[in-house]
Design a protein around this motif. Structure first.
Motif, mmCIF file in Angstrom:
data_model
loop_
_atom_site.group_PDB
_atom_site.id
_atom_site.type_symbol
_atom_site.label_atom_id
_atom_site.label_comp_id
_atom_site.label_asym_id
_atom_site.label_seq_id
_atom_site.Cartn_x
_atom_site.Cartn_y
_atom_site.Cartn_z
ATOM 1 N N GLU A 89 0.805 -1.214 0.000
ATOM 2 C CA GLU A 89 0.000 0.000 0.000
ATOM 3 C C GLU A 89 0.841 1.269 0.000
ATOM 4 O OE1 GLU A 89 -2.448 -0.749 3.382
ATOM 5 O OE2 GLU A 89 -3.880 -1.864 2.163
ATOM 6 N N LEU A 90 2.122 1.127 0.342
ATOM 7 C CA LEU A 90 2.957 2.327 0.373
ATOM 8 C C LEU A 90 4.135 2.203 -0.592
ATOM 9 C CD1 LEU A 90 2.903 3.122 4.180
ATOM 10 C CD2 LEU A 90 1.496 4.089 2.373
ATOM 11 N N ASN A 91 5.218 1.631 -0.109
ATOM 12 C CA ASN A 91 6.421 1.595 -0.934
ATOM 13 C C ASN A 91 6.484 0.366 -1.828
ATOM 14 O OD1 ASN A 91 6.731 0.644 1.903
ATOM 15 N ND2 ASN A 91 8.636 -0.215 1.116
ATOM 16 N N GLU A 92 5.487 -0.499 -1.786
ATOM 17 C CA GLU A 92 5.530 -1.782 -2.492
ATOM 18 C C GLU A 92 6.811 -2.498 -2.049
ATOM 19 O OE1 GLU A 92 4.084 -0.960 -6.732
ATOM 20 O OE2 GLU A 92 4.327 1.027 -5.906
ATOM 21 N N CYS A 93 7.632 -2.944 -3.007
ATOM 22 C CA CYS A 93 8.878 -3.573 -2.534
ATOM 23 C C CYS A 93 10.060 -2.656 -2.793
ATOM 24 C CB CYS A 93 9.069 -4.921 -3.218
ATOM 25 S SG CYS A 93 8.936 -4.811 -4.998
ATOM 26 N N TRP A 94 9.798 -1.379 -2.972
ATOM 27 C CA TRP A 94 10.873 -0.468 -3.355
ATOM 28 C C TRP A 94 11.278 0.478 -2.219
ATOM 29 C CZ3 TRP A 94 11.626 -3.154 -7.321
ATOM 30 C CH2 TRP A 94 10.647 -3.439 -8.277
ATOM 31 N N LEU A 95 12.409 1.117 -2.417
ATOM 32 C CA LEU A 95 12.798 2.261 -1.590
ATOM 33 C C LEU A 95 13.448 3.274 -2.516
ATOM 34 C CD1 LEU A 95 14.521 0.905 1.663
ATOM 35 C CD2 LEU A 95 12.207 1.841 1.409
ATOM 36 N N SER A 96 13.338 4.529 -2.158
ATOM 37 C CA SER A 96 14.150 5.514 -2.870
ATOM 38 C C SER A 96 15.564 5.412 -2.319
ATOM 39 C CB SER A 96 13.601 6.917 -2.657
ATOM 40 O OG SER A 96 13.815 7.296 -1.312
ATOM 41 N N ASP A 97 16.517 5.899 -3.080
ATOM 42 C CA ASP A 97 17.905 5.850 -2.601
ATOM 43 C C ASP A 97 18.064 6.623 -1.298
ATOM 44 O OD1 ASP A 97 18.498 4.329 -4.745
ATOM 45 O OD2 ASP A 97 19.490 5.911 -5.891
ATOM 46 N N LYS A 98 17.292 7.679 -1.176
ATOM 47 C CA LYS A 98 17.364 8.468 0.065
ATOM 48 C C LYS A 98 16.935 7.615 1.256
ATOM 49 C CE LYS A 98 14.664 12.278 0.614
ATOM 50 N NZ LYS A 98 14.444 13.751 0.577
ATOM 51 N N ASP A 99 15.812 6.896 1.090
ATOM 52 C CA ASP A 99 15.348 6.029 2.177
ATOM 53 C C ASP A 99 16.393 4.966 2.506
ATOM 54 O OD1 ASP A 99 12.890 7.307 2.129
ATOM 55 O OD2 ASP A 99 11.962 5.829 0.793
ATOM 56 N N ARG A 100 17.052 4.497 1.472
ATOM 57 C CA ARG A 100 17.921 3.333 1.628
ATOM 58 C C ARG A 100 19.303 3.682 2.175
ATOM 59 N NH1 ARG A 100 17.820 -1.664 -1.139
ATOM 60 N NH2 ARG A 100 16.093 -0.845 -2.365
ATOM 61 N N PHE A 101 19.827 4.808 1.704
ATOM 62 C CA PHE A 101 21.234 5.068 2.038
ATOM 63 C C PHE A 101 21.446 6.206 3.035
ATOM 64 C CE2 PHE A 101 21.494 3.065 -2.219
ATOM 65 C CZ PHE A 101 22.300 1.981 -1.879
ATOM 66 N N SER A 102 20.369 6.862 3.477
ATOM 67 C CA SER A 102 20.566 7.988 4.387
ATOM 68 C C SER A 102 21.098 7.523 5.739
ATOM 69 C CB SER A 102 19.251 8.745 4.586
ATOM 70 O OG SER A 102 18.357 7.950 5.334
ATOM 71 N N TYR A 103 20.964 6.211 6.006
ATOM 72 C CA TYR A 103 21.420 5.723 7.317
ATOM 73 C C TYR A 103 22.887 6.027 7.558
ATOM 74 C CZ TYR A 103 23.906 1.906 5.067
ATOM 75 O OH TYR A 103 24.787 1.196 4.310
ATOM 76 N N GLU A 104 23.629 6.207 6.482
ATOM 77 C CA GLU A 104 25.047 6.534 6.668
ATOM 78 C C GLU A 104 25.222 7.800 7.495
ATOM 79 O OE1 GLU A 104 28.266 5.215 3.732
ATOM 80 O OE2 GLU A 104 26.838 6.424 2.597
ATOM 81 N N GLY A 105 24.246 8.710 7.385
ATOM 82 C CA GLY A 105 24.306 9.953 8.150
ATOM 83 C C GLY A 105 24.233 9.712 9.652
ATOM 84 N N LEU A 106 23.654 8.558 10.034
ATOM 85 C CA LEU A 106 23.540 8.253 11.463
ATOM 86 C C LEU A 106 24.910 8.157 12.119
ATOM 87 C CD1 LEU A 106 20.829 5.445 11.210
ATOM 88 C CD2 LEU A 106 20.480 7.776 12.071
ATOM 89 N N ASN A 107 25.865 7.752 11.294
ATOM 90 C CA ASN A 107 27.207 7.556 11.852
ATOM 91 C C ASN A 107 28.144 8.700 11.471
ATOM 92 O OD1 ASN A 107 26.174 5.061 12.729
ATOM 93 N ND2 ASN A 107 26.637 4.170 10.723
ATOM 94 N N SER A 108 27.549 9.832 11.164
ATOM 95 C CA SER A 108 28.349 10.974 10.732
ATOM 96 C C SER A 108 29.208 11.526 11.875
ATOM 97 C CB SER A 108 27.389 12.057 10.230
ATOM 98 O OG SER A 108 27.876 13.331 10.508
ATOM 99 N N ASP A 109 30.321 12.127 11.509
ATOM 100 C CA ASP A 109 31.200 12.793 12.488
ATOM 101 C C ASP A 109 30.500 13.965 13.153
ATOM 102 O OD1 ASP A 109 33.104 11.119 11.629
ATOM 103 O OD2 ASP A 109 34.169 12.596 10.386
ATOM 104 N N GLU A 110 29.480 14.454 12.484
ATOM 105 C CA GLU A 110 28.810 15.638 13.021
ATOM 106 C C GLU A 110 27.718 15.292 14.020
ATOM 107 O OE1 GLU A 110 27.645 18.367 9.920
ATOM 108 O OE2 GLU A 110 29.524 18.039 8.850
ATOM 109 N N ARG A 111 27.646 14.024 14.385
ATOM 110 C CA ARG A 111 26.654 13.687 15.407
ATOM 111 C C ARG A 111 26.964 14.442 16.695
ATOM 112 N NH1 ARG A 111 23.332 9.077 15.500
ATOM 113 N NH2 ARG A 111 22.710 9.803 17.571
ATOM 114 N N LEU A 112 25.924 14.976 17.258
ATOM 115 C CA LEU A 112 26.052 15.636 18.554
ATOM 116 C C LEU A 112 25.810 14.549 19.584
ATOM 117 C CD1 LEU A 112 26.088 18.318 20.222
ATOM 118 C CD2 LEU A 112 23.613 18.416 19.874
#
Ligand SMILES: Cc1cc2nc3c(=O)[nH]c(=O)nc-3n(C[C@H](O)[C@H](O)[C@H](O)COP(=O)(O)O)c2cc1C
Ligand code: SF4
Ligand code: FES
Lengths: 439, 778, 159
Positions: B250-273
């Motif tokens: 009903e939403l993403n079917e079996c897909w993701l946008s690249d943003k949804d898929r790869f943004s997790y890298e930002g979680l481990n960014s040096d700029e994390r407070l």
């Protein structure tokens, strides 16, 4: 050029391909009559069914029946495609038809278009025969000028546009759905069937595909009548057929003879085995057809049923003659290379299997065969056959199976002794396949 | 319906089904590689061969239509023999080094080979080697492993809408590749990783960082656009290693946008407070939570006392959760201030007075497939809402006709039936024209609120109206540009009217994961409160800032930086530090990004999706809802005693959500303001990989084509009028705000407009996302 | 990128197909482009793609599928010898060997002066005329003997 036969009868002059010459030979009379009489479509198809014309492209499917599959009341364009992609090793008849009598093809297609209500047609011409493509374009221009194709043919309300499409080097485009893909401007990769072209063909529209010779036969059939055509040949094998004889004969070439003619007569027409040597084997229907040993083929007549009974196929009518100097391993190696090279790469068994077959045969030929290689080849071909999208998988397998079946001792000798059973000097003297270092 | 027998089981299936469909329905698994339910049928792998009664040879289940009375055996001796034969062919040229393959453990070929492969390979020849391809920063290749199933090729053509991959050469030499030297730049490219049944296409950022069985898998929800894509987040030792789609038809079917898929890298960014910081005498100091919260509380209390509670403003990101936004507004209101907002890039709030409910898509996402007419107003649909655009793309294949109104006409990879390419200032007039034309088409009178509006329908408007008028299921969607427009309220009114006349629905696509949720959480100003724009235009003494960066997440970066910079106190709850936050804030409270907190997003269709933390918060980071709760406690505000985030959610979303969704607006007057003649107007896209603080910090995404440094764009006619040639450096100015960029010709823009991306460091010094802008050669 | 004349030829090919099926002309367009340019460089393929409104990779698929297209530079005279079985039985391989020897190159090689490239071909549908070879894709030479090869090379050498 032979002057006998039907399609090529009288085609021995310089300009037999010209419209004027064709008309002088009686050309376009069938089309004129149909258009003038407004012959019902069904009558034409009935005449074809009566003729028992079987497709000349290889599969031998009854043409009248095929035509009857086209949906009658389809809204929108229907298409015709003529298969002049002739790439099956040994076959060179369509080239001569287009070279000497292109208008017979054009007339045949126009009649077919009339019978099936097709608005457009394409003749797909083999890549390597560019000069023939150009000539066909000229013939089309002549026909268009004479209002034999195009809008309002011969002043009637029947219109049919016909164009030539030039291939550029891919055997697979002879497969009818690959041919359609190719006309659509794509790679020539066969389509899965169903849907069949009669319901989903060129540009997704109903389409009928026939071989050049099939179309070229149509005017003759309509002129002489289906029954008379059938009687030229033998029951279930109607008419005359072109046989392309190549290899170890004195006079290679096309011979248009009644179906049912004994092979021995055809061999004689072609001047007999070259150098008076002994016949060893014949591939009777193009490289994809199983090879037959001399004694078997000598007992055959040249028609679909007889050849099929002997364990092979009449196919496209390409007769490849091999004499006693031929190394069958080497001959098979070359054919296997061909299928490996020409696989379109779409489906797994063919893409992977043709390479495997070639590599094993190549190894055997080069003195690196292993005892279980023949079993392996039989098993691999078994895994290819009947499991592919198109018939190229079968086409690649049948030579392997038949060569091994009929000439097992030659293969075994090769594997055991790392050399040919036929000594190199004999091969040199006769066949001209290169002699590999290991021999 | 057709009755067939499959493995002895009677099934009744729909006409036109394939044997594969029937097997699926009967719960029978047929091995396959090339078949994929969302892609066209290729029938090339031949793995799905089954035995069919009366068929002389095995048939591919994926491509064989069922016929009445058909008998199929999927696991008979003949079927299995065929399947094993195919498996052997697939393996002959495939490397058998699973231990060093990144797909190891989650490889369809590996899995099936266990069941169908032979013991030892009979293939003793040399294996094929295929050179790898550079597909860009997201997808890694190991092409020797490719089995030519062409799923990836079909994906680019059919789903992503642009053939970026092909199968070149033929036979055994067939190779999957992009055109020479090209990469795969689709915003949906990561899906080919999932589609690839072997290890030929794998994730570049994830490559070799973990094995699938070493990771734990948790469900989550994408924090980016308003679709609410469902995620499987995989972690190892509390670090997010990979994000995969969780199938939701009903939403993403079996897909993701690249943003949804790869943004997790930002979680481990040096700029994390990761530790609370307070600024004392201009110096940042790490402190413990207690000290930080007390600092913030006493600061806020002091401002309220000295200047009155209205001196406090609260601004939260639309990417924040319902729980966070709910507590943020509760905190502000608890302090006595009605100045709360989460619509940070919006400029026109006139509709607020007469809103019937929270603006939403007006329909289910999945209903997109049923539309036959769609009007999209003011949107960068493909990049702003990649998966929604994908649905529209599929729907166009089934007959949906799309019309577009807006200043931008960049390629959406879907057919556009009719388009009005107009400057932002002409949007209202264009919609009014469509109303007039549509009313004429339908032979009905125009709503009285619109009568007198001098709209003479032009050709484009008439074409659009004609298309909409002939629809059976019609929708009108307002995109981000429309919502951010200076006359958004009027656009909303007109969209409603168009939808009414066409017998369809009007909707707002919504910019962010919680564009609907923010309304439901009450993160909008009270009647006497200030909206996001007013809070900047009438600077407050103190701000509580939640998850937003002043120069990148607001409608007017320059004004926002000035307003926040001038405040006495800025309490910023953020997952990241940035120079601008360091500059404007006084307290920095490290709060958890979506992966490290529980929370809820309400997507465009009004679907509330809750998720839990998939990893422990990094360092001293705390979930923001907890921080706000404790802050409420420290401030001794009433009603801040929640045990868990569910309690916050239940309070925020109490009652029937559907009843609270409504796009109707009342009391908005249409005005016939003409754009100042000759003035240039800014059109600001928010580039896909800069839209929120998390994605901005995802390195692989930042190396994609979509993340290229922005240029200014204008049509050739506009450039000519400005006496500029494409490729020149120019200075852009909005009032005192300035930026320097290269300008290029782009005829996919309405004349009189300059497209300058927002949310990017290169343009952060500029002013409002819309309105007048000037350009001069440097 | 392509000459006016080539473009006119391509337009004539496009006209053979229904108006929404321009892509059908891609094979001819590539052939015409190759005749003009000698081989199909990436820029040429991209140009054809643009001209026909096709994705470049779709054109590349076609150019790499049909083996008469050259994706790498070839000599001024490309000679393709059929060595398939029917031809081989009538001397096709000997013709190839003779050409290799005379030109001093193997299959898929070009003479250092850039004049000749030798290719091995598959069945050209002319087995009755064996041995056959194809000059620059478009001219078929039949019943090739050593003498005829000598004569042909001498003639081409001058061109
Ligand atoms: C691999 C392959 C190659 C083929 N090549 C040709 C060909 O070159 N010419 C031809 O007429 N038919 C060829 N065929 C057969 C066609 O698919 C098709 O059956 C034929 O053109 C139909 O025409 P007909 O009924 O008049 O024979 C080939 C089939 C296969 C599987
Ligand atoms: S059998 Fe061979 S040629 Fe036919 S579709 Fe399969 S791969 Fe292509
Ligand atoms: S899944 Fe049916 S052939 Fe690949």
């Amino acid at each position: 050029m032979s002057t006998q036969g039907m399609i090529l009868a009288g085609c021995d002059g310089d300009r037999t391909w010209r419209l004027q010459d064709y008309v002088a030979r009686g050309g376009y009379s069938a089309l004129r009559k149909i258009v003038a009489d407004k012959t019902p479509q069904d009558n034409i198809i009935a005449e074809l069914k009566a003729s028992v014309l079987r497709g000349r492209g290889g599969a031998g499917f009854p043409t009248g029946l095929k035509w009857s599959f086209m949906p009658r009341s389809f809204p929108g364009d229907k298409y015709l495609a003529c298969n002049s992609d002739e790439g099956e090793p040994g076959t060179f008849k369509d080239r001569d038809i287009l070279r000497y009598n292109p208008h017979a093809v054009i007339e045949g297609m126009a009649i077919a278009a009339y019978a099936m209500g097709a608005a457009r047609g394409y003749n797909y011409i083999h890549g390597e025969i560019f000069e023939i493509y150009q000539r066909f374009e000229e013939a089309l221009a002549e026909a268009r000028e004479a209002k034999l194709i195009g809008r309002n043919i011969l002043g009637s309300d029947f219109s049919f546009e016909l164009f030539a499409h030039h291939g550029y080097g891919a055997y697979i485009c002879g497969e009818e759905t690959a041919l359609l893909e190719s006309i659509e401007g794509k790679k020539g990769q066969p389509r899965f069937k169903p849907p069949f072209p009669a319901s989903y063909g060129l540009y997704g529209k109903p389409t009928t595909i026939n071989n050049t010779e099939t179309f070229a036969s149509v005017p003759f059939i309509l002129n002489m009548g289906g029954e008379a055509f059938l009687n030229l040949g033998k029951p279930n094998n109607g008419g005359m057929k072109l046989f392309s004889v190549s290899g170890h004969v004195n006079r290679p070439g096309n011979y248009e003879i009644p179906l049912g003619t004994p092979f021995s007569e055809l061999l004689e027409m072609a001047g007999g085995v070259r150098g008076g040597r002994k016949l060893k084997a014949v591939i009777p229907g193009g490289s994809s057809a199983p090879v037959l040993p001399a004694d078997v083929i000598m007992g055959c007549t040249m028609d679909y049923d007889s050849i099929s009974k002997a364990g092979s196929m009449l196919g496209s009518g390409a007769v490849i003659v091999m004499d006693e100097t031929t190394c069958m391993v080497k001959a098979l190696e070359r054919l296997s290379y061909f299928y490996y090279e020409e696989s379109c790469g779409q489906c797994t068994p063919c893409r992977e299997g043709t390479g495997w077959l070639y590599k094993v045969v190549h190894r055997i030929e080069h003195g690196e065969g292993r005892p279980d290689d023949l079993d392996l080849l039989n098993s691999v071909t078994g895994n290819i056959m009947g499991r592919t999208i198109c018939a190229l998988g079968d086409a690649a397998s049948m030579p392997v199976q038949s060569f091994i079946k009929h000439f097992a001792s030659e293969f075994e000798y090769h594997i055991e002794n790392k050399k040919c059973l036929v000594p190199p000097e004999v091969q040199h003297a006769g066949s001209n396949i290169y002699v590999s270092p290991s021999c | 319906m057709l009755e067939i027998e499959i493995d002895g089981q009677q099934v009744s299936v729909e006409d036109g089904s394939t044997v594969m469909d029937a097997a699926h329905q009967a719960g029978i698994y047929i091995p396959h590689f090339c078949y994929h339910k969302k892609l066209s049928i290729a029938a090339n792998c031949r793995m799905c061969l089954v035995q069919v009664e009366k068929a002389p040879k095995p048939l591919p289940a994926c491509a064989t239509p069922v016929t009445a009375g058909m008998k199929v055996w999927t696991h008979s001796e003949a079927a299995v023999k065929a399947q094993k034969g195919v498996m052997e062919f697939l393996l002959i040229n495939h490397p058998l080094d699973c231990p060093i393959c990144d797909q190891g453990g989650e490889c369809q070929l590996q899995d099936l080979a266990v069941g169908y492969g032979g013991v030892a390979s009979r293939y003793q020849e040399e294996k094929r080697v295929v050179f790898n391809k550079n597909l860009g920063s997201l997808v890694s290749t190991d092409m020797t492993r490719c089995i030519n199933c062409t799923r990836c090729v079909r994906f680019t053509v059919e789903i992503a809408g642009e053939m970026e991959l092909g199968q070149a050469f033929r036979g055994e030499h067939a190779e999957i590749m992009p055109f020479i030297e090209k990469t795969v730049d689709s915003e949906l490219s990561g899906n080919i990783i999932d589609l690839c049944p072997v290890g030929a296409l794998t994730s570049k950022p994830f490559r070799f960082s973990a094995r699938t069985w070493e990771m734990s898998r948790r469900r989550s929800v994408s924090p980016h656009d308003s679709l609410g894509a469902n995620l499987i987040v995989q972690t190892k030792h509390d670090v997010v290693k990979r994000v995969l789609p969780l199938e939701n038809e009903e939403l993403n079917e079996c897909w993701l946008s690249d943003k949804d898929r790869f943004s997790y890298e930002g979680l481990n960014s040096d700029e994390r407070l990761t530790t609370p910081l307070i600024k004392q005498d201009g110096e940042w100091k790490a402190v413990d939570w207690q000290a930080a919260l007390e600092f913030a509380a006493s600061g806020l209390r002091g401002i309220a006392k000295d200047y009155g509670p209205a001196a406090i403003g609260a601004l939260g990101s639309p990417h924040a959760t319902v729980e966070e936004l709910h507590l943020l507004q509760k905190l502000a209101r608890g302090l006595g201030s009605g100045n709360v907002d989460f619509r940070l890039r919006q400029t026109d709030f006139r509709a607020d007075a007469g809103r019937a409910g929270a603006p939403w898509l007006g329909m289910k996402v999945a209903e997109t497939g049923e539309l036959d007419r769609l009007l999209v107003v003011g949107s960068f649909l493909r990049k702003d809402h990649p998966l929604l655009a994908q649905r529209v793309r599929q729907a166009t294949k089934r007959g949906l006709l799309v019309s577009v109104v807006g200043p931008n006409a960049e390629e959406w990879l879907l057919p556009v039936r009719a388009r009005a390419l107009v400057a932002p200032s002409a949007l209202v007039d264009t919609l009014a024209q469509i109303v007039v034309a549509l009313a004429a088409e339908k032979g009905v009178a125009i709503d009285e609120r619109l009568s007198g509006f001098p709209a003479q329908a032009g050709d484009d408007a008439r074409a659009i109206a004609a298309s909409l008028a002939s629809g059976r299921k019609v929708a009108v969607w307002l995109g981000n540009l429309a919502v951010q427009d200076q006359r958004a309220a009027e656009l909303q009114l007109l969209a409603n009217e168009i939808a009414r006349l066409a017998g369809g629905t009007a909707g707002v696509i919504g910019e962010a994961a919680n564009s609907v949720g923010g309304y439901l959480a009450g993160a909008v100003p009270s009647a006497d409160g200030l909206d996001a724009r007013q809070q900047i235009e009438q600077p407050r003494k103190a701000y509580v800032l939640l998850g937003a960066e002043p120069e990148l997440d607001f409608a007017d970066p320059a004004a926002t930086v000035a307003a926040l910079g001038g405040a006495q106190l800025v309490v910023a709850l953020s997952a990241f530090v940035s120079p601008s936050l360091r500059e404007v804030a006084d307290v920095l409270l490290p709060v958890a990004p979506f992966a490290e907190t529980s929370g809820t997003f309400v997507n465009a269709e009004g679907r509330a999706q809750s998720f839990v933390a998939v990893a422990r918060p990094q360092g001293d980071t705390r979930p923001a809802w907890k921080v706000l709760r404790v802050l409420g406690n420290v401030l001794e505000l009433a009603g801040f005693d929640y045990n868990d985030s569910e309690a916050v959610r239940d309070e925020a979303l109490a009652g029937d959500i559907a009843a609270r969704l409504d796009n109707r607006v009342d009391g908005v007057a249409l005005s016939a303001v003409a754009a100042p003649a000759g003035a240039l107007e800014r059109v600001a896209d928010v580039p896909i990989h800069f839209a929120d603080p998390l994605v901005r910090r995802a390195p692989a995404l930042q190396r994609t084509r979509d993340a290229a440094a922005p240029v200014a764009r204008a049509s050739r006619a506009t450039l000519a009028a400005l006496g500029l040639a494409g490729g020149e450096r120019v200075r852009l100015a909005q009032g005192a705000a300035r930026a320097e960029l290269t300008i290029v010709a782009d005829d996919k823009l309405a004349d009189g407009c300059v497209r300058v991306a927002a949310a990017h460091p290169d343009t952060a010094t500029l002013g409002a996302l819309s309105g007048a802008i000037s350009v001069e050669r440097i | 990128m392509l000459s006016q004349e080539s473009l006119q030829q391509i337009d004539r090919e496009i006209a053979k197909y229904p108006p929404d099926q321009k892509q059908s002309a891609v094979m001819s367009a590539l052939r015409i482009a190759q005749v003009e340019k000698g081989w199909l460089a990436n820029e040429t393929i991209e140009f054809v793609a643009g001209y026909l409104g096709m994705p470049a990779i779709a054109v590349y698929e076609v150019a790499s599928f049909y083996n008469m297209y050259d994706l790498h530079p070839v000599g001024r005279h490309k000679i393709t010898v059929c060595t398939n079985l029917p031809c081989a039985l009538s001397g096709g391989v000997h013709v190839a060997e003779y050409l290799k020897e005379k030109l001093g190159i193997d299959f898929n090689e070009t003479t250092p002066d850039g004049k000749f490239t030798l290719k091995e071909g598959e069945c050209m549908g002319a087995c009755g005329d064996a041995p056959v070879l194809l000059h620059n894709n478009h001219r078929m030479c039949s019943w090739m003997t050593r003498e005829k090869i000598d004569q042909m090379l001498a003639e081409l050498d001058g061109k």
